[in-house]
Motif scaffolding. Structure first.
Motif, PDB file in Angstrom:
ATOM      1  N   VAL A 181     -40.555  17.215 -38.628  1.00 52.27           N
ATOM      2  CA  VAL A 181     -39.182  16.950 -38.174  1.00 52.27           C
ATOM      3  C   VAL A 181     -38.659  18.137 -37.377  1.00 52.27           C
ATOM      4  O   VAL A 181     -38.097  17.970 -36.290  1.00 52.27           O
ATOM      5  CB  VAL A 181     -38.244  16.654 -39.376  1.00 52.27           C
ATOM      6  N   ILE A 182     -38.860  19.344 -37.890  1.00 55.80           N
ATOM      7  CA  ILE A 182     -38.395  20.547 -37.199  1.00 55.80           C
ATOM      8  C   ILE A 182     -39.075  20.674 -35.837  1.00 55.80           C
ATOM      9  O   ILE A 182     -38.419  20.987 -34.835  1.00 55.80           O
ATOM     10  CB  ILE A 182     -38.635  21.805 -38.060  1.00 55.80           C
ATOM     11  N   ASP A 183     -40.366  20.423 -35.788  1.00 58.20           N
ATOM     12  CA  ASP A 183     -41.089  20.502 -34.517  1.00 58.20           C
ATOM     13  C   ASP A 183     -40.526  19.523 -33.497  1.00 58.20           C
ATOM     14  O   ASP A 183     -40.345  19.864 -32.324  1.00 58.20           O
ATOM     15  CB  ASP A 183     -42.582  20.233 -34.715  1.00 58.20           C
ATOM     16  N   ILE A 184     -40.233  18.317 -33.940  1.00 55.44           N
ATOM     17  CA  ILE A 184     -39.691  17.303 -33.026  1.00 55.44           C
ATOM     18  C   ILE A 184     -38.310  17.716 -32.529  1.00 55.44           C
ATOM     19  O   ILE A 184     -38.020  17.645 -31.335  1.00 55.44           O
ATOM     20  CB  ILE A 184     -39.645  15.919 -33.697  1.00 55.44           C
ATOM     21  N   LEU A 185     -37.452  18.154 -33.436  1.00 50.03           N
ATOM     22  CA  LEU A 185     -36.107  18.566 -33.034  1.00 50.03           C
ATOM     23  C   LEU A 185     -36.146  19.767 -32.093  1.00 50.03           C
ATOM     24  O   LEU A 185     -35.296  19.901 -31.205  1.00 50.03           O
ATOM     25  CB  LEU A 185     -35.264  18.903 -34.262  1.00 50.03           C
ATOM     26  N   GLY A 239     -31.835  21.151 -26.705  1.00 51.45           N
ATOM     27  CA  GLY A 239     -32.122  21.592 -28.064  1.00 51.45           C
ATOM     28  C   GLY A 239     -30.942  22.176 -28.820  1.00 51.45           C
ATOM     29  O   GLY A 239     -30.872  22.086 -30.021  1.00 51.45           O
ATOM     30  N   MET A 240     -29.995  22.780 -28.095  1.00 48.78           N
ATOM     31  CA  MET A 240     -28.847  23.382 -28.773  1.00 48.78           C
ATOM     32  C   MET A 240     -28.020  22.326 -29.504  1.00 48.78           C
ATOM     33  O   MET A 240     -27.395  22.619 -30.503  1.00 48.78           O
ATOM     34  CB  MET A 240     -27.962  24.132 -27.774  1.00 48.78           C
ATOM     35  N   GLU A 241     -28.028  21.094 -29.013  1.00 47.42           N
ATOM     36  CA  GLU A 241     -27.295  20.021 -29.680  1.00 47.42           C
ATOM     37  C   GLU A 241     -27.868  19.733 -31.060  1.00 47.42           C
ATOM     38  O   GLU A 241     -27.182  19.212 -31.929  1.00 47.42           O
ATOM     39  CB  GLU A 241     -27.332  18.747 -28.836  1.00 47.42           C
ATOM     40  N   TYR A 242     -29.131  20.051 -31.236  1.00 45.79           N
ATOM     41  CA  TYR A 242     -29.814  19.752 -32.486  1.00 45.79           C
ATOM     42  C   TYR A 242     -29.945  20.977 -33.382  1.00 45.79           C
ATOM     43  O   TYR A 242     -30.605  20.922 -34.412  1.00 45.79           O
ATOM     44  CB  TYR A 242     -31.202  19.170 -32.199  1.00 45.79           C
ATOM     45  N   LEU A 243     -29.324  22.076 -32.988  1.00 40.71           N
ATOM     46  CA  LEU A 243     -29.444  23.314 -33.737  1.00 40.71           C
ATOM     47  C   LEU A 243     -28.979  23.154 -35.181  1.00 40.71           C
ATOM     48  O   LEU A 243     -29.642  23.637 -36.102  1.00 40.71           O
ATOM     49  CB  LEU A 243     -28.666  24.423 -33.037  1.00 40.71           C
ATOM     50  N   TYR A 273     -30.384  22.586 -40.916  1.00 43.35           N
ATOM     51  CA  TYR A 273     -30.395  21.740 -42.114  1.00 43.35           C
ATOM     52  C   TYR A 273     -31.822  21.587 -42.643  1.00 43.35           C
ATOM     53  O   TYR A 273     -32.085  21.784 -43.832  1.00 43.35           O
ATOM     54  CB  TYR A 273     -29.793  20.368 -41.796  1.00 43.35           C
ATOM     55  N   TRP A 274     -32.757  21.227 -41.755  1.00 45.13           N
ATOM     56  CA  TRP A 274     -34.138  21.008 -42.190  1.00 45.13           C
ATOM     57  C   TRP A 274     -34.814  22.307 -42.617  1.00 45.13           C
ATOM     58  O   TRP A 274     -35.671  22.297 -43.504  1.00 45.13           O
ATOM     59  CB  TRP A 274     -34.932  20.275 -41.108  1.00 45.13           C
ATOM     60  N   GLU A 275     -34.412  23.433 -42.033  1.00 47.78           N
ATOM     61  CA  GLU A 275     -34.931  24.723 -42.493  1.00 47.78           C
ATOM     62  C   GLU A 275     -34.466  24.999 -43.930  1.00 47.78           C
ATOM     63  O   GLU A 275     -35.226  25.518 -44.746  1.00 47.78           O
ATOM     64  CB  GLU A 275     -34.489  25.862 -41.564  1.00 47.78           C
ATOM     65  N   GLU A 276     -33.231  24.627 -44.226  1.00 47.21           N
ATOM     66  CA  GLU A 276     -32.719  24.795 -45.589  1.00 47.21           C
ATOM     67  C   GLU A 276     -33.442  23.857 -46.553  1.00 47.21           C
ATOM     68  O   GLU A 276     -33.746  24.245 -47.686  1.00 47.21           O
ATOM     69  CB  GLU A 276     -31.209  24.549 -45.633  1.00 47.21           C
TER      70      GLU A 276
END
Length: 72
Positions: A42-46, A52-56, A61-64
């Motif tokens: 998921v992180i790779d896709i985002l 990309g800044m829109e998905y920061l 969230y996914w890093e957490e």
């Protein structure tokens, strides 16, 4: 990467975990590793989406989520 190449890549990641599982890795550790693979995908896709800044905030969230999985 083609869909077929991605399918093979994911299959091979889980297949390697399965081999470890049969060598005495606990179900907890196996499940944890599977979840981490999914979150990394998921992180790779985002990370590669345009703008990309829109998905920061989603990436954060996914890093957490990943950190919480690692604590399990």
């Amino acid at each position: 990467m083609t869909p077929k190449e991605k399918a093979i890549e994911l299959y091979q990641k889980y297949e390697l975990l399965g081999i470890d599982f049969t060598r005495g890795v606990s179900m907890k550790e196996y499940s944890k590793q599977c979840a981490l693979i999914a979150v990394d995908e998921v992180i790779d896709i985002l990370s590669v989406l345009p703008y990309g800044m829109e998905y920061l905030s989603d990436i954060y969230y996914w890093e957490e989520v990943k950190q919480e999985i690692e604590k399990l």
